[in-house]
Write a protein that holds these residues in place. Structure first.
Motif, PDB file in Angstrom:
ATOM      1  N   GLY A  80     -22.682 -47.945 -31.496  1.00 51.37           N
ATOM      2  CA  GLY A  80     -23.439 -49.111 -32.050  1.00 51.37           C
ATOM      3  C   GLY A  80     -24.834 -50.081 -32.252  1.00 51.37           C
ATOM      4  O   GLY A  80     -25.309 -50.943 -32.524  1.00 51.37           O
ATOM      5  N   ALA A  81     -25.340 -49.068 -30.935  1.00 46.93           N
ATOM      6  CA  ALA A  81     -26.774 -49.436 -31.218  1.00 46.93           C
ATOM      7  C   ALA A  81     -27.886 -48.280 -31.480  1.00 46.93           C
ATOM      8  O   ALA A  81     -28.735 -48.599 -32.553  1.00 46.93           O
ATOM      9  CB  ALA A  81     -26.748 -49.159 -29.490  1.00 46.93           C
ATOM     10  N   GLN A  82     -27.183 -47.638 -32.572  1.00 48.25           N
ATOM     11  CA  GLN A  82     -27.731 -46.378 -33.218  1.00 48.25           C
ATOM     12  C   GLN A  82     -28.668 -47.477 -34.628  1.00 48.25           C
ATOM     13  O   GLN A  82     -28.346 -48.356 -34.874  1.00 48.25           O
ATOM     14  CB  GLN A  82     -27.052 -45.025 -34.220  1.00 48.25           C
ATOM     15  CG  GLN A  82     -25.773 -46.088 -34.993  1.00 48.25           C
ATOM     16  CD  GLN A  82     -24.303 -46.331 -34.383  1.00 48.25           C
ATOM     17  OE1 GLN A  82     -24.536 -46.951 -33.586  1.00 48.25           O
ATOM     18  NE2 GLN A  82     -23.630 -47.052 -35.477  1.00 48.25           N
ATOM     19  N   PHE A  83     -29.579 -47.244 -35.164  1.00 50.04           N
ATOM     20  CA  PHE A  83     -31.065 -47.449 -36.123  1.00 50.04           C
ATOM     21  C   PHE A  83     -31.744 -45.917 -36.921  1.00 50.04           C
ATOM     22  O   PHE A  83     -31.877 -45.397 -36.132  1.00 50.04           O
ATOM     23  CB  PHE A  83     -31.430 -48.671 -35.089  1.00 50.04           C
ATOM     24  CG  PHE A  83     -32.520 -47.800 -34.730  1.00 50.04           C
ATOM     25  CD1 PHE A  83     -33.861 -47.333 -34.979  1.00 50.04           C
ATOM     26  CD2 PHE A  83     -32.471 -47.815 -33.388  1.00 50.04           C
ATOM     27  CE1 PHE A  83     -34.795 -47.180 -33.909  1.00 50.04           C
ATOM     28  CE2 PHE A  83     -32.755 -47.112 -32.065  1.00 50.04           C
ATOM     29  CZ  PHE A  83     -34.544 -47.195 -32.782  1.00 50.04           C
ATOM     30  N   THR A  84     -32.136 -46.168 -37.985  1.00 51.57           N
ATOM     31  CA  THR A  84     -32.289 -44.908 -39.020  1.00 51.57           C
ATOM     32  C   THR A  84     -34.073 -45.513 -38.074  1.00 51.57           C
ATOM     33  O   THR A  84     -35.041 -45.956 -38.042  1.00 51.57           O
ATOM     34  CB  THR A  84     -32.816 -45.737 -40.014  1.00 51.57           C
ATOM     35  OG1 THR A  84     -31.269 -45.691 -40.298  1.00 51.57           O
ATOM     36  CG2 THR A  84     -33.144 -44.375 -40.979  1.00 51.57           C
ATOM     37  N   GLY A  85     -34.436 -43.647 -37.649  1.00 61.65           N
ATOM     38  CA  GLY A  85     -35.554 -44.270 -37.201  1.00 61.65           C
ATOM     39  C   GLY A  85     -35.962 -43.510 -36.065  1.00 61.65           C
ATOM     40  O   GLY A  85     -36.335 -43.401 -34.760  1.00 61.65           O
ATOM     41  N   MET A  86     -34.379 -43.692 -35.480  1.00 59.74           N
ATOM     42  CA  MET A  86     -34.197 -43.699 -33.694  1.00 59.74           C
ATOM     43  C   MET A  86     -34.750 -42.100 -33.117  1.00 59.74           C
ATOM     44  O   MET A  86     -33.985 -40.900 -33.341  1.00 59.74           O
ATOM     45  CB  MET A  86     -33.036 -43.544 -32.797  1.00 59.74           C
ATOM     46  CG  MET A  86     -32.056 -42.647 -34.216  1.00 59.74           C
ATOM     47  SD  MET A  86     -30.009 -43.805 -33.765  1.00 59.74           S
ATOM     48  CE  MET A  86     -29.358 -43.489 -32.272  1.00 59.74           C
ATOM     49  N   GLY A  87     -35.507 -42.114 -31.970  1.00 59.83           N
ATOM     50  CA  GLY A  87     -35.849 -40.849 -31.767  1.00 59.83           C
ATOM     51  C   GLY A  87     -37.268 -40.043 -31.893  1.00 59.83           C
ATOM     52  O   GLY A  87     -37.874 -38.391 -31.366  1.00 59.83           O
ATOM     53  N   LYS A  88     -37.855 -40.846 -32.860  1.00 54.62           N
ATOM     54  CA  LYS A  88     -38.182 -39.758 -34.718  1.00 54.62           C
ATOM     55  C   LYS A  88     -39.722 -39.630 -33.447  1.00 54.62           C
ATOM     56  O   LYS A  88     -40.860 -39.189 -33.572  1.00 54.62           O
ATOM     57  CB  LYS A  88     -38.757 -40.888 -35.841  1.00 54.62           C
ATOM     58  CG  LYS A  88     -39.857 -39.934 -36.244  1.00 54.62           C
ATOM     59  CD  LYS A  88     -38.998 -38.521 -37.306  1.00 54.62           C
ATOM     60  CE  LYS A  88     -40.242 -38.441 -38.497  1.00 54.62           C
ATOM     61  NZ  LYS A  88     -41.260 -37.934 -38.359  1.00 54.62           N
ATOM     62  N   ASN A  89     -40.127 -40.915 -32.980  1.00 56.27           N
ATOM     63  CA  ASN A  89     -41.344 -41.077 -32.506  1.00 56.27           C
ATOM     64  C   ASN A  89     -41.737 -39.775 -30.945  1.00 56.27           C
ATOM     65  O   ASN A  89     -42.214 -39.249 -31.005  1.00 56.27           O
ATOM     66  CB  ASN A  89     -41.665 -42.273 -31.484  1.00 56.27           C
ATOM     67  CG  ASN A  89     -41.181 -43.127 -30.463  1.00 56.27           C
ATOM     68  OD1 ASN A  89     -39.349 -42.567 -30.729  1.00 56.27           O
ATOM     69  ND2 ASN A  89     -41.343 -43.683 -29.671  1.00 56.27           N
ATOM     70  N   LEU A  90     -40.049 -39.662 -30.393  1.00 57.90           N
ATOM     71  CA  LEU A  90     -39.296 -38.563 -28.607  1.00 57.90           C
ATOM     72  C   LEU A  90     -40.839 -37.169 -29.745  1.00 57.90           C
ATOM     73  O   LEU A  90     -41.150 -36.461 -29.263  1.00 57.90           O
ATOM     74  CB  LEU A  90     -38.349 -38.612 -28.280  1.00 57.90           C
ATOM     75  CG  LEU A  90     -38.035 -40.220 -27.646  1.00 57.90           C
ATOM     76  CD1 LEU A  90     -37.011 -39.599 -27.507  1.00 57.90           C
ATOM     77  CD2 LEU A  90     -39.577 -40.312 -26.412  1.00 57.90           C
ATOM     78  N   TYR A  91     -39.856 -36.563 -31.183  1.00 58.32           N
ATOM     79  CA  TYR A  91     -40.149 -35.694 -31.882  1.00 58.32           C
ATOM     80  C   TYR A  91     -41.788 -35.846 -32.201  1.00 58.32           C
ATOM     81  O   TYR A  91     -41.734 -34.314 -31.648  1.00 58.32           O
ATOM     82  CB  TYR A  91     -39.361 -35.643 -32.751  1.00 58.32           C
ATOM     83  CG  TYR A  91     -39.063 -34.372 -33.594  1.00 58.32           C
ATOM     84  CD1 TYR A  91     -37.635 -33.652 -33.528  1.00 58.32           C
ATOM     85  CD2 TYR A  91     -39.705 -33.984 -34.717  1.00 58.32           C
ATOM     86  CE1 TYR A  91     -37.824 -32.394 -34.240  1.00 58.32           C
ATOM     87  CE2 TYR A  91     -39.940 -32.872 -35.368  1.00 58.32           C
ATOM     88  CZ  TYR A  91     -38.711 -31.996 -35.121  1.00 58.32           C
ATOM     89  OH  TYR A  91     -38.606 -30.664 -35.996  1.00 58.32           O
ATOM     90  N   ASP A  92     -41.921 -36.460 -32.236  1.00 56.55           N
ATOM     91  CA  ASP A  92     -43.437 -36.649 -33.019  1.00 56.55           C
ATOM     92  C   ASP A  92     -44.486 -36.404 -31.705  1.00 56.55           C
ATOM     93  O   ASP A  92     -45.562 -35.693 -32.405  1.00 56.55           O
ATOM     94  CB  ASP A  92     -43.971 -37.510 -34.034  1.00 56.55           C
ATOM     95  CG  ASP A  92     -43.558 -37.567 -35.099  1.00 56.55           C
ATOM     96  OD1 ASP A  92     -42.656 -36.685 -35.546  1.00 56.55           O
ATOM     97  OD2 ASP A  92     -43.152 -38.710 -36.036  1.00 56.55           O
ATOM     98  N   THR A  93     -44.254 -36.676 -30.534  1.00 56.71           N
ATOM     99  CA  THR A  93     -45.318 -36.900 -30.024  1.00 56.71           C
ATOM    100  C   THR A  93     -44.581 -35.558 -28.253  1.00 56.71           C
ATOM    101  O   THR A  93     -45.613 -35.646 -28.017  1.00 56.71           O
ATOM    102  CB  THR A  93     -45.261 -38.360 -29.015  1.00 56.71           C
ATOM    103  OG1 THR A  93     -44.484 -38.647 -28.594  1.00 56.71           O
ATOM    104  CG2 THR A  93     -45.973 -39.493 -30.844  1.00 56.71           C
ATOM    105  N   SER A  94     -43.605 -34.814 -28.133  1.00 52.91           N
ATOM    106  CA  SER A  94     -43.602 -34.027 -27.106  1.00 52.91           C
ATOM    107  C   SER A  94     -42.938 -33.478 -27.184  1.00 52.91           C
ATOM    108  O   SER A  94     -41.646 -33.043 -28.685  1.00 52.91           O
ATOM    109  CB  SER A  94     -42.116 -34.815 -26.216  1.00 52.91           C
ATOM    110  OG  SER A  94     -41.411 -34.869 -25.307  1.00 52.91           O
ATOM    111  N   ASP A  95     -42.904 -31.865 -27.031  1.00 48.09           N
ATOM    112  CA  ASP A  95     -42.311 -30.628 -27.084  1.00 48.09           C
ATOM    113  C   ASP A  95     -41.260 -30.470 -26.708  1.00 48.09           C
ATOM    114  O   ASP A  95     -40.653 -30.384 -27.135  1.00 48.09           O
ATOM    115  CB  ASP A  95     -43.713 -29.778 -26.800  1.00 48.09           C
ATOM    116  CG  ASP A  95     -44.927 -29.713 -27.263  1.00 48.09           C
ATOM    117  OD1 ASP A  95     -45.026 -30.459 -28.416  1.00 48.09           O
ATOM    118  OD2 ASP A  95     -46.288 -29.237 -26.660  1.00 48.09           O
TER     119      ASP A  95
END
Length: 293
Positions: free
Chosen positions: A10-25
């Motif tokens: 229920g906590a999910q949202f579009t875009g979740m985790g994208k900033n992590l993917y973009d900034t962390s190897d």
């Protein structure tokens, strides 16, 4: 002491985790590993998918798990004194405290989601949120109704979710309103989670859990079923299996964490639902969202 808490479905949202993917190897590698392990691009659905795509059974639970666990792994100085997770979030918590490795946690979450979906399809069932009544009154009224209807989520004082067969839940809602509930509303869910109707899913998940290696954790987990600190891998296993048909005792878990010294609660994953519940359980609790540096 710092308590790290992990949200559920229920906590999910579009875009979740994208900033992590973009900034962390590290995050990028873990997302790519998850795509390969699951056999479809869950990362793409998390970053760009519609609300409907995110609601697919095979997506929702793994997506929330991945956001939570990958965020935890990218935090600097991640040294929890205790962890807990709401429903599905308990598996995220078990990866965060080292009980499970990343691959095993993702495997169990995916199997859990598919097993629950199968159980939902076997019998029409639902859940309802009951607001503004004492837990004891809700428990008593549920016990008096024919058919399956049980307390499922003890979220915070005055907020309890019930679960069961559709006619029994609907009747319980009527009776609970008569007893003084401020609201009794059916939830848009696929089935009766945390009720006896999940027994087929529990049996299926038990097999997967018993084949999985559970390690001794770095800190206790406060499990939904027992509400107390657990560090023994065999006990953790047993409680994780029981969780599918037993209620999520979140109120009691948070109370026990506070009693055992938790001064700060950090929510790791999408949304901030748990922080709101924790503040209602204990007005003195300090809460925040984990953010990757």
């Amino acid at each position: 002491m710092k308590a790290y808490v992990f949200p559920g479905q229920g906590a999910q949202f579009t875009g979740m985790g994208k900033n992590l993917y973009d900034t962390s190897d590290l995050a990028r590698n873990l997302f790519n590993q998850a795509d390969a392990q699951l056999g479809f691009e869950i990362s793409k659905i998390m970053f760009e998918g519609t609300a409907d795509e995110l609601k697919q059974t095979k997506v929702t639970q793994p997506a929330v798990f991945l956001h939570s666990v990958i965020l935890a792994k990218t935090l600097e100085n991640f040294k929890p004194d205790m962890v807990a997770g709401h429903s599905l979030g308990e598996i995220s918590a078990l990866v965060a405290n080292g009980t499970l490795d990343f691959e095993s946690g993702l495997n169990l979450v995916f199997k859990r989601a598919m097993a629950m979906q199968k159980a939902c399809e076997m019998q029409p069932s639902t859940m309802a949120a009951i607001l503004g009544l004492e837990d004891e009154i809700v428990e008593k009224i549920c016990a008096e109704i024919d058919g399956v209807v049980v307390p499922a989520n003890y979220n915070c004082p005055g907020q309890l979710v019930i679960s069961g067969e559709v006619p029994s839940v609907e009747l319980a809602c009527e009776k609970l309103k008569e007893a003084g509930a401020k609201r009794a509303l059916l939830l848009p869910v696929g089935g009766a989670f945390h009720s006896p109707l999940m027994k087929p899913a529990e049996d299926e998940l038990a097999e997967a859990i018993n084949q999985t290696k559970f390690n001794t954790p770095i800190c206790p987990v406060y499990q939904n079923v027992t509400t107390t600190a657990v560090t023994d891998p065999e006990e953790i296993k047993k409680n994780l299996i029981a969780q599918l048909t037993a209620p999520v005792k979140w109120t009691q878990s948070v109370q026990n964490m506070v009693k055992d010294g938790a001064a700060e609660f950090i929510e790791v994953g999408p949304g901030n639902t748990l922080q709101g519940l924790i503040r209602k359980i204990d007005g003195t609790a300090v809460t925040s969202s984990a953010t990757a540096t």
